[in-house]
Design an enzyme around this catalytic site. Structure first.
Site, PDB file in Angstrom:
ATOM      1  N   ASP A  95      -6.520  -6.866   4.148  1.00 56.82           N
ATOM      2  CA  ASP A  95      -7.620  -6.178   3.471  1.00 56.82           C
ATOM      3  C   ASP A  95      -8.553  -7.194   2.822  1.00 56.82           C
ATOM      4  OD1 ASP A  95      -9.094  -4.026   2.298  1.00 56.82           O
ATOM      5  OD2 ASP A  95      -8.088  -4.473   0.401  1.00 56.82           O
ATOM      6  N   TYR A 102       0.821  -1.209   0.000  1.00 59.45           N
ATOM      7  CA  TYR A 102       0.000   0.000   0.000  1.00 59.45           C
ATOM      8  C   TYR A 102       0.859   1.265   0.000  1.00 59.45           C
ATOM      9  CZ  TYR A 102      -4.667  -1.950   0.888  1.00 59.45           C
ATOM     10  OH  TYR A 102      -5.875  -2.582   0.786  1.00 59.45           O
ATOM     11  N   LYS A 151       2.789 -15.418   2.638  1.00 60.90           N
ATOM     12  CA  LYS A 151       2.963 -16.139   1.371  1.00 60.90           C
ATOM     13  C   LYS A 151       4.452 -16.428   1.237  1.00 60.90           C
ATOM     14  CE  LYS A 151       1.433 -17.757  -2.612  1.00 60.90           C
ATOM     15  NZ  LYS A 151       0.563 -18.958  -2.683  1.00 60.90           N
TER      16      LYS A 151
HETATM   17  C1  IPM Z   1     -10.331  -0.952   4.059  1.00 60.86           C
HETATM   18  C2  IPM Z   1     -10.558  -0.333   2.700  1.00 60.86           C
HETATM   19  C3  IPM Z   1      -9.366   0.546   2.379  1.00 60.86           C
HETATM   20  C4  IPM Z   1      -8.134  -0.322   2.365  1.00 60.86           C
HETATM   21  C5  IPM Z   1      -9.500   1.353   1.065  1.00 60.86           C
HETATM   22  C6  IPM Z   1     -10.725   2.236   1.076  1.00 60.86           C
HETATM   23  C7  IPM Z   1      -8.266   2.164   0.791  1.00 60.86           C
HETATM   24  O1  IPM Z   1     -10.761  -1.323   1.754  1.00 60.86           O
HETATM   25  O2  IPM Z   1     -10.206  -0.202   5.040  1.00 60.86           O
HETATM   26  O3  IPM Z   1     -10.334  -2.179   4.155  1.00 60.86           O
HETATM   27  O4  IPM Z   1      -7.858  -0.988   1.348  1.00 60.86           O
HETATM   28  O5  IPM Z   1      -7.426  -0.342   3.365  1.00 60.86           O
HETATM   29 MG    MG Z   2     -10.917  -3.287   2.541  1.00 59.88          MG
END
Ligand code: IPM
Ligand code: MG
Length: 353
Positions: free
Chosen positions: A243, A141, A186
């Site tokens: 996520d 991310y 992984k």
């Molecule tokens: C979450 C959401 C977020 C993420 C998005 C909105 C950036 O999916 O909080 O799970 O991927 O972290």
């Molecule tokens: Mg999410």
């Protein structure tokens, strides 16, 4: 106690679920004699429209000066074309980073009344009570990105200290529960995962010999999560796996709309949000499920304000409302008129009173 709480309603159904969560905070303050100062600030797509950026400096300042931040949801088609220069999501990632909230807690438990609301068989999900601890400020991310017409890159990096601290948070939580930690990676493919596994082993061996550690590859974990979810107590994993797996896990309890989350750093300040998105397809209709947002208020009371009794009162009130059959469209029984967002919020307030 006195506390400052920043409220970021955001986009889509965000403002609708926050409109039900805020009165719950106020009701708790009245019932238990606290003084909560709430202040709203623009964030996400709405902040792009008004200020040209998803996390305006004033909003960030407000958050940094608060004891806790309550967030609805952000994003929507209006701001997500492939050509978009600024995106609401960038603001959320930056907010998480600036607040230093590296540990994202996502508890999942199955309400007995909702056994049949899940797409999984009742006997699989009955008694599920697990918590995901997702690393939130590292990994792919936040890595460097490149992009031209032919090729694109997203870099995934983890450092040993980043892994150590998240494993510690998860292991400490496991200590208060069934003392079992599942670490998901992984490591058969990714170098970051091999480091993850090694560091995890070391921390657990040296500091948490009383907590039983199991490793699992993420693909296999995705399968076991819906095959034998009761076996999972605490699961710890990196940002992107967390996520994906937590959206999957939400289906155990019937709806994404039910799940709260807490994002914490080293202090008590935290960011609290339901795990669902802004759901633009149903925004403005008054049918969104506010329980995930209200349960996020409970987590806020518990983790940032250390008000355990108050947190339990909110959780109990949500359970009562569900038990009394107040169910929004996403969790309603087929022979039932679904409750509106407001009706669900009102039922929680009534149960709290
Ligand atoms: C979450 C959401 C977020 C993420 C998005 C909105 C950036 O999916 O909080 O799970 O991927 O972290
Ligand atoms: Mg999410």
């Amino acid at each position: 106690m006195k506390a400052k709480i920043a409220v970021l309603a955001g986009d889509g159904i965000g403002p609708e679920v926050i409109a039900e969560a805020v009165p719950v905070l106020q009701a708790v303050a009245r019932r238990f004699g606290h003084e909560f100062t709430l202040s709203a600030a623009p964030f996400g797509g709405i902040a792009i429209d008004r200020h040209g950026e998803p996390l305006p400096a004033a909003t960030l300042e407000r958050c940094l000066a608060s004891d806790a931040i309550l967030l609805g949801a952000i994003g929507g088609p209006k701001w997500s074309s492939p050509q978009a220069k600024v995106r609401p999501e960038t603001g959320l990632l930056r907010l998480r980073r600036e607040l230093g909230v590296y540990a994202n807690l996502r508890p999942v438990s199955v309400h007995p009344e909702l056994r049949h609301a899940s797409s999984l068989k009742p006997e699989i999900i009955e008694g599920v009570d697990l918590i995901f601890v997702r690393e939130l400020t590292g990994g792919i991310y936040f890595g460097a990105k490149t992009r031209d017409a032919f090729q694109a890159t997203d870099l995934c990096t983890y450092t040993a200290p980043e892994i150590e601290r998240i494993v510690r948070v998860a292991a400490q939580i496991a200590r208060t529960r069934r003392r079992r930690l599942l670490s998901i990676d992984k490591s058969n493919v990714l170098e970051t995962s091999r480091l993850w596994r090694e560091v995890c082993e070391r921390v657990m061996h040296n500091e948490f010999p009383d907590v039983q550690l199991e490793h699992m590859l993420v693909d296999s974990a995705a399968m076991h999560l819906i095959r034998r979810p009761r076996d999972i107590d605490v699961a710890v994993t990196e940002n992107m796996f967390g996520d994906i797996l937590t959206d999957e896990a939400s289906m155990l309890c019937g709806s994404l709309g039910l799940l709260p989350s807490a994002s914490l750093g080293d202090g008590t300040r935290g960011l609290y949000e339901p795990i669902h998105g802004s759901a633009p397809d149903i925004a403005g209709q008054g049918i969104a499920n506010p329980y995930g947002a209200i349960l996020s208020v409970a987590l806020l009371l518990r983790h940032s304000l250390r008000l355990e009794q108050e947190a339990r009162a909110v959780e109990l009130a949500v359970h009562r409302a569900i038990g009394d059959g107040v169910r929004t469209a996403d969790i309603a029984a087929s022979n039932q008129r679904p409750a509106t967002t407001q009706e669900a919020g009102a039922a929680v307030l009534a149960a709290l009173a």
